[in-house]
Design a protein around this motif. Structure first.
Motif, PDB file in Angstrom:
ATOM      1  N   ARG A 761       0.837  -1.220   0.000  1.00  0.00           N
ATOM      2  CA  ARG A 761       0.000   0.000   0.000  1.00  0.00           C
ATOM      3  C   ARG A 761       0.859   1.252   0.000  1.00  0.00           C
ATOM      4  O   ARG A 761       0.597   2.195  -0.712  1.00  0.00           O
ATOM      5  CB  ARG A 761      -0.897   0.016   1.243  1.00  0.00           C
ATOM      6  CG  ARG A 761      -2.024  -0.969   1.147  1.00  0.00           C
ATOM      7  CD  ARG A 761      -3.242  -0.484   1.940  1.00  0.00           C
ATOM      8  NE  ARG A 761      -4.402  -1.213   1.497  1.00  0.00           N
ATOM      9  CZ  ARG A 761      -4.982  -2.183   2.210  1.00  0.00           C
ATOM     10  NH1 ARG A 761      -4.515  -2.502   3.385  1.00  0.00           N
ATOM     11  NH2 ARG A 761      -6.025  -2.805   1.726  1.00  0.00           N
ATOM     12  N   LYS A 839      -9.706  -2.733  -2.887  1.00  0.00           N
ATOM     13  CA  LYS A 839      -9.548  -4.145  -2.542  1.00  0.00           C
ATOM     14  C   LYS A 839      -8.988  -4.864  -3.757  1.00  0.00           C
ATOM     15  O   LYS A 839      -9.476  -4.698  -4.867  1.00  0.00           O
ATOM     16  CB  LYS A 839     -10.902  -4.722  -2.162  1.00  0.00           C
ATOM     17  CG  LYS A 839     -11.423  -4.168  -0.847  1.00  0.00           C
ATOM     18  CD  LYS A 839     -11.946  -5.315   0.018  1.00  0.00           C
ATOM     19  CE  LYS A 839     -12.243  -4.838   1.419  1.00  0.00           C
ATOM     20  NZ  LYS A 839     -13.350  -3.874   1.433  1.00  0.00           N
TER      21      LYS A 839
ATOM     22  N   ASP B  85      -1.030  -9.550   8.522  1.00  0.00           N
ATOM     23  CA  ASP B  85      -1.736  -8.307   8.176  1.00  0.00           C
ATOM     24  C   ASP B  85      -1.512  -8.023   6.691  1.00  0.00           C
ATOM     25  O   ASP B  85      -0.823  -8.767   5.994  1.00  0.00           O
ATOM     26  CB  ASP B  85      -1.251  -7.140   9.048  1.00  0.00           C
ATOM     27  CG  ASP B  85       0.237  -6.877   8.867  1.00  0.00           C
ATOM     28  OD1 ASP B  85       0.852  -7.526   7.996  1.00  0.00           O
ATOM     29  OD2 ASP B  85       0.780  -6.046   9.606  1.00  0.00           O
ATOM     30  N   ASP B  86      -2.104  -6.924   6.238  1.00  0.00           N
ATOM     31  CA  ASP B  86      -2.059  -6.634   4.803  1.00  0.00           C
ATOM     32  C   ASP B  86      -0.625  -6.524   4.297  1.00  0.00           C
ATOM     33  O   ASP B  86      -0.291  -7.007   3.226  1.00  0.00           O
ATOM     34  CB  ASP B  86      -2.819  -5.335   4.510  1.00  0.00           C
ATOM     35  CG  ASP B  86      -2.747  -4.988   3.037  1.00  0.00           C
ATOM     36  OD1 ASP B  86      -3.474  -5.625   2.262  1.00  0.00           O
ATOM     37  OD2 ASP B  86      -1.944  -4.096   2.659  1.00  0.00           O
ATOM     38  N   THR B  90       1.045  -8.881   1.527  1.00  0.00           N
ATOM     39  CA  THR B  90       1.575  -8.328   0.284  1.00  0.00           C
ATOM     40  C   THR B  90       2.968  -8.875   0.010  1.00  0.00           C
ATOM     41  O   THR B  90       3.283  -9.285  -1.097  1.00  0.00           O
ATOM     42  CB  THR B  90       1.623  -6.790   0.365  1.00  0.00           C
ATOM     43  OG1 THR B  90       0.316  -6.317   0.672  1.00  0.00           O
ATOM     44  CG2 THR B  90       2.080  -6.184  -0.940  1.00  0.00           C
TER      45      THR B  90
END
Lengths: 847, 267
Positions: A761, A839, B85-86, B90
């Motif tokens: 992200r 998402k 977690d994200d 990833t």
């Protein structure tokens, strides 16, 4: 079709809101400007209409001085007392009273500082005993009747906190006056004085301080019941003769506001220019938004075409959206404009120009707001609408929509021609002899160059982003590489986004170059031409009493004091602003570079002029000059010297004696103080400061301080201009937000893919951010290059107006570049967050 | 549920335990996965088949760390995905999982080679050049490495995507209808490549497909229906798979007779 238009509007709320915001800002600025200037006019008209007397008699000026003449009238404005008796005998006169009014009266507050009028005059008047003829109304206390009694207006009383009974000090064109405040009064109905202060004395004192015994500056006449003021004015005029102006109250208000509206016009144009720039920049954003909306809806629009919608219907549906955005944007802009006007009022208020009463929202203003907002939106949406109409129906069947990149050849050609023409005009303007023509040529060239650069920027984007953008992958690896590629991907869009910023920064940097060059010129000018060790003056050139010069002259170590005064006269039939100096002391305080002749003849009936004036008027040394003074006397002067342009002294210089003979005011604007040889500035400064403490209207400045003060004025103007240009930069930032938001939406699947294969992200956010930064830097670099070109060209073309030096403020330019990068980072916050929030699965699944 | 094919000594490349995935709530509640236990052994090519709505794509997404499970655990190697977690997910996807999607696999701004090395570039790692060369030669795209995706055919694009999935030597490659958008000839190329990556390069591939021919390339086929594994087939052939699919309840209107319905379900 309206239904599809409406649905589409709802579906793209956010994006339309962003482009609508550009309209809102542009319209708000236009409307704010109009409201503000209307309010300004109203305030001043009320001020002018506050003359209570039906008919006013003043000394006829030999020529129209315009507003600049204020305060340079002197004895030319005197009206002798015996004229009152003559007027009293005229049939139909019910009341008549002479009055005195002059500038140069400043109220000191309790701390001994001058009450800040922000450049507005400090006015002294005689207290009218005849109430029916007076524009003022006693609010508190009583009328002044003795030399040690004084009255001030309620605004000034409020600001200083003075109450009736206090002892207060005022500076006058003559001595300092300490007196008891016996009354306060209101001027006109609302007390609006636009920042000026009013001080009233009894008549004898007023004449002593401001004119001379037995001399008024005007006579107010009241008509008897049933007598028409117009007729009365005619009769009075017949009685007093052609040396006097006789005007009815309404005529006087009209002529005053006519003079004033010229000045207002200037403010109006000044502000509207910025509104125009803002709208111009806004056009890019709207065009961009609608282009992207159309591109995104290729399939949808093609489907409509396939289902039988005509080209016209498709383009009308796009224009319909624009119409709604324009109307909504203009409406919000109108409301925001009211806020801007209030802000402007506060801003001008802080400079001392206090505007009382409510803001004026005229019907015209509303009309203009809508006209501008809707028109700009429609014009900007026209190109995308036409493109939408040309969408082939078969596009609906294609699986993957490729936005067709049309060739840039035509743009390149048009842009190159415009840029070439612009450059030629720029060079031509720089080389032009005549400053005025040169500057307008540079202006036209700048406009052509901006348009040319706008057309060329998609062509230039690729090489720029390939070369400079190559830094990104080097520093940020893959994220940087992706950002670079994204920025290059649609050069038209990148360029249109960057163009908005380019225009804003081009203007900002052009003004910076001019400002820096002006400041450098000031430094050189003052260092090179002011020989006096000290300069005494008020910051804005307000007049002050000759007593100051006398007292400064008495200080030990001061060799001489040269006063500089201002005046006006007609020279060879042309109204000319004059500077008056003491010829004997000129050479010791101000150094002039002589082209021909010298200052020697100045003592007699000589006049010296600078080179541009001499060339403009066709004067040579020895030529006679016909002078018509304000009090309508003719006189002949001889050109005795021509010097190189020098802002310190002005363009047309006479001696103090000549000025006094021509009815000029006995008030100084500047004092140049020359010290005895061997005396250092530090030696005399304490004594000088002590003497000047009694005259807080003036400051003592050594050369450096004088330079700083003059430069401070340039900087302040620059700050004001830049503050206005911030608006266009703000709109440009909105454009970047818009472009990024759309490209994030367009690339949803790509983003999904990137996230799936492992882009974090934070990395994704950085990618969007870097794209924004690279676009803003592209715009900023274009803007800085263009702006520097404009600034240099304009400075050069104004060389004979005193901008002799050329300075490019490189550190400031670097700051602009950094600011642009920061703007990019800030603009990317929203879109980046949005991209990061997607998402992964939804993004991949999106078709 | 331990399946016969998973008895080898080496631990599986990925496994799921009681995987349950529920979408929505109340009236719109749909159970996409209903307590699935599954192992994907190393060095094997597994195909997942089933009618649309059977949960095959959901199973893949949950196993690949693209979607979270409602209950149960999914492991890549020994790592429990639900514990990540994200950020960690990833990184895991980047370093240990390869992906091939049905369409839109490549970034249009990057060349074929850049697309292939993208996950490693993101990680800031140097690719293993020998391995990379081997992968590239196996997909047979050496001539086209400098081209952008728009300059490649659909089959070539999918082969680039496969190369990308394998270039980082992942623990496991997930392919979601990799041939769904291709003609049969290009599809065969892609499937050949996937099979040879398993056979000769010892990779692990899991492929979701509706196409019995594609499934015929796999070592093993899992059949899903209504969120459960209902059957599996070792060493499948296209004919046997087709026969098996016909055996699904014909009264079920979601029955998989291949074709459009199933394909729409995947998208």
């Amino acid at each position: 079709m309206w239904r599809t238009t409406w649905r589409s509007l709802l579906a793209h709320k956010l994006r339309l809101a962003l482009s609508g915001l550009a309209i809102v800002l542009g319209v708000a600025f236009v409307v704010g400007t109009l409201i503000f200037t209307d309010t300004l006019s109203k305030t001043f008209n009320e001020l002018f209409e506050s003359t209570a007397a039906d008919v006013n008699v003043t000394r006829a000026a030999a020529f129209d001085q315009g507003l600049e003449g204020t305060g340079t009238g002197g004895t030319a404005t005197y009206v002798p007392a015996d004229l009152v008796d003559e007027i009293a005998d005229v049939e139909g006169v019910a009341a008549v009273e002479g009055s005195v009014q002059a500038e140069g009266v400043y109220i000191l507050d309790a701390d001994g500082e001058v009450l800040d009028t922000g450049g507005a005059p400090g006015i002294g008047v005689s207290w009218d005993t005849e109430e029916s003829l007076s524009p003022t109304t006693l609010v508190d206390g009583r009328a002044a009747t003795a030399p040690d009694e004084i009255m001030i207006d309620t605004n000034s009383a409020e600001e200083t906190g003075y109450r009736v009974g206090d002892t207060i000090t005022v500076l006058t064109p003559g001595p300092r006056v300490e007196a008891e405040l016996v009354g306060t009064f209101r001027f006109g109905d609302e007390g609006g004085l636009a920042g000026a202060s009013l001080t009233a004395f009894d008549m004898t004192t007023a004449q002593e301080l401001l004119t001379a015994p037995g001399q008024f500056t005007g006579i107010g006449v009241g008509a008897a019941d049933g007598v028409d003021p117009g007729e009365l004015a005619d009769r009075v005029a017949a009685a007093v003769g052609p040396d006097y102006d006789v005007k009815t109250a309404s005529e006087q208000a009209e002529s005053l506001s006519a003079d004033f509206s010229e000045a207002l016009q200037f403010i109006n144009i000044f502000l509207l220019v910025f509104a125009g720039i803002a709208l111009f920049v806004g056009t890019f954003i709207i065009l961009n938004t609608f282009s992207m909306l159309v591109a995104q809806r290729t399939r949808e629009l093609a489907l409509l075409r396939a289902l039988g919608a005509s080209r016209g219907q498709v383009s009308r549906s796009v224009l319909g959206e624009a119409l709604v955005v324009g109307i909504v944007g203009s409406t919000v802009g109108l409301a925001a404009g009211y806020g801007i006007a209030a802000g402007l009022r506060a801003l001008f208020g802080s400079f001392g120009l206090t505007l009382d009463g409510s803001l004026v929202l005229a019907g015209d203003t509303v009309l203009w707001g809508y006209a501008v907002g809707v028109l700009v939106t429609l014009v900007s949406a026209y190109v995308p609408a036409r493109r939408a109409a040309r969408m082939p129906p078969v596009a609906a069947m294609r699986d993957d929509v490729v936005t067709v990149q049309r060739g840039l050849r035509r743009r390149t050609a048009v842009g190159a021609v415009l840029a070439a023409v612009g450059l030629a005009a720029l060079v031509g303007g720089t080389l032009s002899d005549d400053g005025g023509t040169g500057a307008s040529l540079v202006g036209l060239g700048a406009l052509a160059l901006i348009l040319g650069a706008t057309a060329l920027s998609p062509v230039l984007a690729r090489p720029f982003l390939r070369s400079v953008g190559a830094l990104l992958p080097r520093v940020w690896g893959t994220t940087g590489r992706l950002a670079q590629e994204n920025a290059v991907r649609n050069p038209r869009r990148t360029a249109a986004t960057a163009s908005a910023l380019m225009i804003g920064l081009a203007l900002v940097s052009a003004f910076s170059v001019i400002g820096a060059s002006t400041n450098a010129s000031i430094d050189k000018l003052i260092a090179g031409s002011v020989r006096a060790e000290f300069v005494v003056s008020s910051a804005v050139g307000l007049p002050f009493s000759p007593d100051v010069a006398e007292q400064v002259g008495d200080v030990d170590g001061v060799a001489s004091v040269m006063p500089l005064r201002w005046g006006q006269a007609q020279l060879d039939g042309q109204t000319t602003f004059l500077t008056a100096v003491e010829p004997d002391r000129l050479a010791r305080t101000i150094e002039l570079t002589w082209v021909d002749g010298s200052a020697e003849g100045l003592g007699g009936d000589g006049v010296i002029v600078d080179q541009p004036t001499a060339e403009g008027r066709g004067w040579a040394v020895g030529d006679p000059v016909e002078v018509l003074t304000l009090d309508n006397r003719e006189q002949q002067l001889t050109v005795s010297g021509i010097f190189e342009s020098n802002q310190v002294i002005g363009s047309t210089v006479i001696s103090l004696g000549t000025l006094a003979g021509a009815g000029g005011v006995d008030q100084d604007r500047f004092l140049f103080v020359d010290l005895d040889d061997g005396v250092s500035t530090a030696d005399v400064r304490p004594q000088l400061d002590e003497v000047l403490a009694a005259y807080p209207i003036v400051d003592l400045k050594d050369q450096t301080e004088f330079q700083d003060e003059q430069k401070g004025q340039v900087d302040q103007l620059l700050l004001l201009i830049n503050a206005m240009l911030v608006l266009s930069v703000l709109i440009a930032a909105l454009g970047i937000v818009n472009t990024l938001a759309m490209s994030v939406i367009e690339r949803t699947r790509e983003i999904g893919l990137l996230r799936a294969v492992g882009l974090g992200r934070a990395q994704l956010r950085r990618m969007v951010r870097l794209e924004a930064v690279v676009i803003s830097i592209y715009g900023a670099v274009l803007g800085l290059v263009l702006g520097t070109l404009f600034g240099v060209a304009l400075s050069r073309s104004l060389a004979d107006q005193g901008i002799t030096e050329l300075a490019v403020p490189v550190p400031r330019m670097v700051v602009f570049l950094l600011v642009a990068a920061v703007i990019g980072v800030l603009a990317a916050v929203g879109p980046a967050r949005r991209a990061a929030r997607l998402k992964v699965l939804d993004a991949i699944a999106q078709t | 549920m331990t399946l016969p094919g998973s008895t080898s000594a080496a631990p599986p490349a990925a496994r799921g335990r009681s995987l349950t995935k529920v979408f929505g709530a109340g009236d719109t509640r749909v159970v996409a996965l209903d307590g699935v236990d599954v192992d994907f052994d190393r060095g094997r090519f597994t195909a997942i088949m089933g009618p649309s709505g059977s949960g095959k794509s959901t199973l893949m997404h949950c196993m690949a760390g693209l979607d979270s499970v409602t209950e149960g655990q999914a492991f890549i190697g020994d790592v429990d995905l639900s514990s990540l977690d994200d950020k960690a997910l990833t990184v895991l996807r980047r370093d240990r999982v390869g992906f091939v999607f049905q369409a839109f696999n490549l970034l249009p701004t990057l060349t074929a080679l850049e697309n292939i090395t993208l996950p490693m570039d993101i990680a800031g790692r140097k690719p293993d050049q020998a391995w990379l060369d081997r992968v590239i030669d196996t997909v047979g795209l050496r001539e086209r490495l400098a081209h952008r995706p728009t300059e490649l055919s659909g089959g070539q694009q999918q082969r680039v995507a496969c190369a990308r999935a394998l270039a980082g030597r992942p623990d496991i490659v997930f392919a979601d209808e990799p041939t769904g958008n291709l003609d049969s000839r290009s599809g065969a190329d892609v499937l050949d490549f996937l099979r040879s990556s398993v056979r000769t390069m010892d990779q692990t591939v899991v492929m979701v497909t509706h196409d019995p021919n594609a499934a015929g390339y796999a070592d093993r086929v899992l059949f899903l229906a209504d969120g459960r594994i209902v059957d599996e087939m070792a060493d499948p052939t296209a004919e046997r798979v087709l026969e098996r699919l016909k055996a699904f309840d014909p009264a079920d209107d979601r029955s998989a007779d291949g074709g459009a319905a199933s394909r729409a379900g995947v998208r």
